[in-house]
Scaffold this motif. Structure first.
Motif, PDB file in Angstrom:
ATOM      1  N   ASN A 176       0.834  -1.217   0.000  1.00 45.54           N
ATOM      2  CA  ASN A 176       0.000   0.000   0.000  1.00 45.54           C
ATOM      3  C   ASN A 176       0.862   1.258   0.000  1.00 45.54           C
ATOM      4  OD1 ASN A 176      -2.270  -1.603   0.108  1.00 45.54           O
ATOM      5  ND2 ASN A 176      -2.596  -1.346   2.297  1.00 45.54           N
ATOM      6  N   ASN A 177       1.918   1.238   0.796  1.00 47.59           N
ATOM      7  CA  ASN A 177       2.813   2.391   0.851  1.00 47.59           C
ATOM      8  C   ASN A 177       3.537   2.585  -0.470  1.00 47.59           C
ATOM      9  OD1 ASN A 177       4.329   4.513   2.414  1.00 47.59           O
ATOM     10  ND2 ASN A 177       6.042   3.184   1.857  1.00 47.59           N
ATOM     11  N   ALA A 178       3.926   1.469  -1.100  1.00 48.02           N
ATOM     12  CA  ALA A 178       4.610   1.558  -2.398  1.00 48.02           C
ATOM     13  C   ALA A 178       3.688   2.156  -3.456  1.00 48.02           C
ATOM     14  CB  ALA A 178       5.088   0.167  -2.834  1.00 48.02           C
ATOM     15  N   VAL A 179       2.406   1.798  -3.404  1.00 52.64           N
ATOM     16  CA  VAL A 179       1.429   2.379  -4.330  1.00 52.64           C
ATOM     17  C   VAL A 179       1.267   3.869  -4.051  1.00 52.64           C
ATOM     18  CG1 VAL A 179      -1.011   2.418  -4.967  1.00 52.64           C
ATOM     19  CG2 VAL A 179       0.177   0.226  -4.724  1.00 52.64           C
ATOM     20  N   GLY A 180       1.140   4.219  -2.775  1.00 52.80           N
ATOM     21  CA  GLY A 180       0.925   5.613  -2.399  1.00 52.80           C
ATOM     22  C   GLY A 180       2.083   6.522  -2.739  1.00 52.80           C
ATOM     23  N   SER A 181       3.292   5.968  -2.773  1.00 49.81           N
ATOM     24  CA  SER A 181       4.484   6.779  -3.036  1.00 49.81           C
ATOM     25  C   SER A 181       5.058   6.547  -4.433  1.00 49.81           C
ATOM     26  CB  SER A 181       5.565   6.463  -1.989  1.00 49.81           C
ATOM     27  OG  SER A 181       5.934   5.091  -2.038  1.00 49.81           O
ATOM     28  N   CYS A 182       4.337   5.800  -5.277  1.00 43.52           N
ATOM     29  CA  CYS A 182       4.836   5.465  -6.616  1.00 43.52           C
ATOM     30  C   CYS A 182       5.096   6.729  -7.436  1.00 43.52           C
ATOM     31  CB  CYS A 182       3.819   4.571  -7.332  1.00 43.52           C
ATOM     32  SG  CYS A 182       4.384   3.983  -8.937  1.00 43.52           S
ATOM     33  N   GLN A 183       6.248   6.767  -8.089  1.00 49.42           N
ATOM     34  CA  GLN A 183       6.653   7.949  -8.846  1.00 49.42           C
ATOM     35  C   GLN A 183       6.146   7.946 -10.285  1.00 49.42           C
ATOM     36  OE1 GLN A 183       8.392  10.582  -7.266  1.00 49.42           O
ATOM     37  NE2 GLN A 183       7.652   9.271  -5.600  1.00 49.42           N
ATOM     38  N   LYS A 184       5.478   6.871 -10.681  1.00 50.60           N
ATOM     39  CA  LYS A 184       4.884   6.809 -12.021  1.00 50.60           C
ATOM     40  C   LYS A 184       3.367   6.937 -11.902  1.00 50.60           C
ATOM     41  CE  LYS A 184       8.706   5.922 -14.334  1.00 50.60           C
ATOM     42  NZ  LYS A 184       9.104   4.602 -14.831  1.00 50.60           N
ATOM     43  N   PRO A 185       2.685   7.444 -12.947  1.00 51.55           N
ATOM     44  CA  PRO A 185       1.219   7.473 -12.907  1.00 51.55           C
ATOM     45  C   PRO A 185       0.678   6.069 -12.659  1.00 51.55           C
ATOM     46  CG  PRO A 185       2.035   8.747 -14.774  1.00 51.55           C
ATOM     47  CD  PRO A 185       3.228   8.033 -14.199  1.00 51.55           C
ATOM     48  N   TYR A 186      -0.173   5.938 -11.638  1.00 49.94           N
ATOM     49  CA  TYR A 186      -0.700   4.638 -11.216  1.00 49.94           C
ATOM     50  C   TYR A 186      -2.222   4.728 -11.251  1.00 49.94           C
ATOM     51  CZ  TYR A 186      -1.586   0.591  -8.164  1.00 49.94           C
ATOM     52  OH  TYR A 186      -2.029  -0.608  -7.635  1.00 49.94           O
ATOM     53  N   VAL A 187      -2.845   3.892 -12.079  1.00 50.16           N
ATOM     54  CA  VAL A 187      -4.285   3.972 -12.288  1.00 50.16           C
ATOM     55  C   VAL A 187      -4.939   2.654 -11.909  1.00 50.16           C
ATOM     56  CG1 VAL A 187      -6.135   4.329 -13.971  1.00 50.16           C
ATOM     57  CG2 VAL A 187      -4.003   5.637 -14.163  1.00 50.16           C
ATOM     58  N   ALA A 188      -5.899   2.702 -10.971  1.00 46.19           N
ATOM     59  CA  ALA A 188      -6.673   1.524 -10.599  1.00 46.19           C
ATOM     60  C   ALA A 188      -8.022   1.590 -11.307  1.00 46.19           C
ATOM     61  CB  ALA A 188      -6.864   1.468  -9.087  1.00 46.19           C
ATOM     62  N   LEU A 189      -8.332   0.572 -12.097  1.00 45.91           N
ATOM     63  CA  LEU A 189      -9.610   0.511 -12.788  1.00 45.91           C
ATOM     64  C   LEU A 189     -10.634  -0.107 -11.838  1.00 45.91           C
ATOM     65  CD1 LEU A 189      -8.434  -0.659 -16.338  1.00 45.91           C
ATOM     66  CD2 LEU A 189      -8.657   1.657 -15.427  1.00 45.91           C
ATOM     67  N   ILE A 190     -11.199   0.737 -10.990  1.00 49.14           N
ATOM     68  CA  ILE A 190     -12.109   0.286  -9.940  1.00 49.14           C
ATOM     69  C   ILE A 190     -13.488   0.087 -10.558  1.00 49.14           C
ATOM     70  CG2 ILE A 190     -13.136   0.865  -7.718  1.00 49.14           C
ATOM     71  CD1 ILE A 190     -10.640   2.436  -7.069  1.00 49.14           C
ATOM     72  N   HIS A 191     -13.749  -1.168 -10.932  1.00 43.92           N
ATOM     73  CA  HIS A 191     -14.985  -1.511 -11.623  1.00 43.92           C
ATOM     74  C   HIS A 191     -15.625  -2.699 -10.916  1.00 43.92           C
ATOM     75  CE1 HIS A 191     -17.801  -1.975 -14.951  1.00 43.92           C
ATOM     76  NE2 HIS A 191     -17.511  -3.255 -14.996  1.00 43.92           N
ATOM     77  N   GLY A 192     -16.867  -2.537 -10.435  1.00 48.04           N
ATOM     78  CA  GLY A 192     -17.521  -3.624  -9.717  1.00 48.04           C
ATOM     79  C   GLY A 192     -17.230  -3.553  -8.231  1.00 48.04           C
ATOM     80  N   ILE A 193     -17.380  -4.694  -7.550  1.00 44.03           N
ATOM     81  CA  ILE A 193     -17.215  -4.763  -6.101  1.00 44.03           C
ATOM     82  C   ILE A 193     -15.807  -4.335  -5.708  1.00 44.03           C
ATOM     83  CG2 ILE A 193     -17.161  -6.321  -4.108  1.00 44.03           C
ATOM     84  CD1 ILE A 193     -19.307  -7.987  -5.616  1.00 44.03           C
ATOM     85  N   THR A 194     -15.730  -3.408  -4.773  1.00 45.17           N
ATOM     86  CA  THR A 194     -14.438  -2.909  -4.312  1.00 45.17           C
ATOM     87  C   THR A 194     -14.506  -2.703  -2.811  1.00 45.17           C
ATOM     88  OG1 THR A 194     -14.091  -1.748  -6.403  1.00 45.17           O
ATOM     89  CG2 THR A 194     -12.713  -1.095  -4.546  1.00 45.17           C
ATOM     90  N   MET A 195     -13.661  -3.420  -2.073  1.00 46.54           N
ATOM     91  CA  MET A 195     -13.608  -3.259  -0.630  1.00 46.54           C
ATOM     92  C   MET A 195     -12.456  -2.321  -0.279  1.00 46.54           C
ATOM     93  SD  MET A 195     -16.066  -5.267   0.200  1.00 46.54           S
ATOM     94  CE  MET A 195     -16.927  -6.771  -0.269  1.00 46.54           C
ATOM     95  N   GLY A 196     -12.780  -1.298   0.487  1.00 48.61           N
ATOM     96  CA  GLY A 196     -11.729  -0.386   0.914  1.00 48.61           C
ATOM     97  C   GLY A 196     -11.528   0.787  -0.022  1.00 48.61           C
ATOM     98  N   GLY A 197     -12.434   0.991  -0.981  1.00 46.18           N
ATOM     99  CA  GLY A 197     -12.303   2.114  -1.893  1.00 46.18           C
ATOM    100  C   GLY A 197     -13.661   2.550  -2.386  1.00 46.18           C
ATOM    101  N   SER A 198     -13.773   3.542  -3.391  1.00 46.94           N
ATOM    102  CA  SER A 198     -15.044   3.985  -3.946  1.00 46.94           C
ATOM    103  C   SER A 198     -14.775   4.462  -5.369  1.00 46.94           C
ATOM    104  CB  SER A 198     -15.616   5.111  -3.088  1.00 46.94           C
ATOM    105  OG  SER A 198     -14.719   6.188  -3.005  1.00 46.94           O
TER     106      SER A 198
END
Length: 282
Positions: free
Chosen positions: A125-147
């Motif tokens: 999670n920390n690596a994702v939060g501090s990633c230096q490249k554009p990071y895109v999550a395709l949040i489609h359908g059921i998602t726990m812990g996000g919106s």
């Protein structure tokens, strides 16, 4: 053409290319025949992570985390990778979070995977939060812990925001319940029904977590959550909730303690206290 104008046009072009790449992968996230739990692929200038456990709503396992983390760091340092995308296979879910049923069953079998699982998950999670490249999550359908915020639609709770702000602006769970009872509206009474089903310990932990987390950095929040995860693993209610919802599916958990007043300040403090040398470190 000046250098500034050239840079502006290139930025717009790169953003356009990124958008097309994202839309392309969103259309292709419905199905995969691969057997691996997670797929890690380089497609052009894009690193693509596909969570591939559709039958389990793409819930994360320790094995998946251990594959994703080093690849994410590698793509972050790769000068030929300009975009990282993560998506879920199957079309029904993006990700149901960590596979808590597996964790609970392992703990009951005296297999201590919880400290390792949560440590490595929060490191990811920390690596994702501090990633230096554009990071895109395709949040489609059921998602726990996000919106999935659809900007073309109004916020689903917009009509209730005044009541939410007045009823939930309190320092204790008991005060929140009292506010809801005094409000007496159908919305307030519905929230009371939900709250009364929940673990009293978890209710108090969650409120304190929200209050303390509002002023913390991502790393500080992850450290706090790691402490909570380990305390909950040692307790009763986490495993009872997993049993009631995911194993026996009777939807009738028996919480211990069963009443809010039995959850003491000392109990709460023990969930949030430092783990010393076992604390999460980045």
């Amino acid at each position: 053409m000046g250098q500034r104008e050239m840079w502006r046009l290139m930025s717009r072009f790169n953003a356009f290319k990124r958008t097309n790449t994202i839309l392309h992968h969103l259309r292709m996230s419905k199905h995969t025949d691969a057997a691996e739990e997670v797929l890690l692929e380089k497609k052009g200038c894009t690193g693509v992570i596909t969570l591939n456990r559709p039958k389990f709503l793409n819930a994360l396992t320790l094995n998946m985390i251990r594959q994703i983390y080093p690849q994410l760091k590698k793509w972050e340092q790769d000068p030929e990778t300009f975009l990282i995308i993560i998506k879920g296979a199957g079309g029904k879910a993006f990700c149901a979070g960590g596979d808590i049923r597996v964790i609970s069953e392992a703990e009951k079998a005296k297999q201590k995977i919880a400290p390792v699982f949560f440590r490595e998950e929060y490191m990811l999670n920390n690596a994702v939060g501090s990633c230096q490249k554009p990071y895109v999550a395709l949040i489609h359908g059921i998602t726990m812990g996000g919106s999935k915020i659809d900007r073309d639609k109004s916020f689903i709770l917009e009509e209730h925001m005044d009541k939410i702000n007045s009823c939930f602006s309190a320092n204790t769970v008991e005060e929140i319940i009292e506010n809801l009872q005094q409000d007496g509206s159908s919305f307030a009474l519905e929230q009371l029904k939900v709250i009364n089903k929940m673990s009293p310990t978890s209710l108090k932990i969650t409120l304190r977590q929200l209050m303390e987390g509002s002023s913390k950095t991502l790393q500080e929040v992850l450290t706090m959550e790691y402490r909570l995860s380990q305390a909950c693993m040692r307790g009763h209610d986490f495993h009872e909730g997993v049993r009631a919802v995911l194993i026996d599916k009777d939807q009738s958990p028996k919480w211990k303690p069963a009443d809010l007043k039995e959850v003491t300040e000392e109990d709460l403090n023990n969930h949030f206290k430092s783990l010393g040398s076992s604390d999460l470190k980045f």
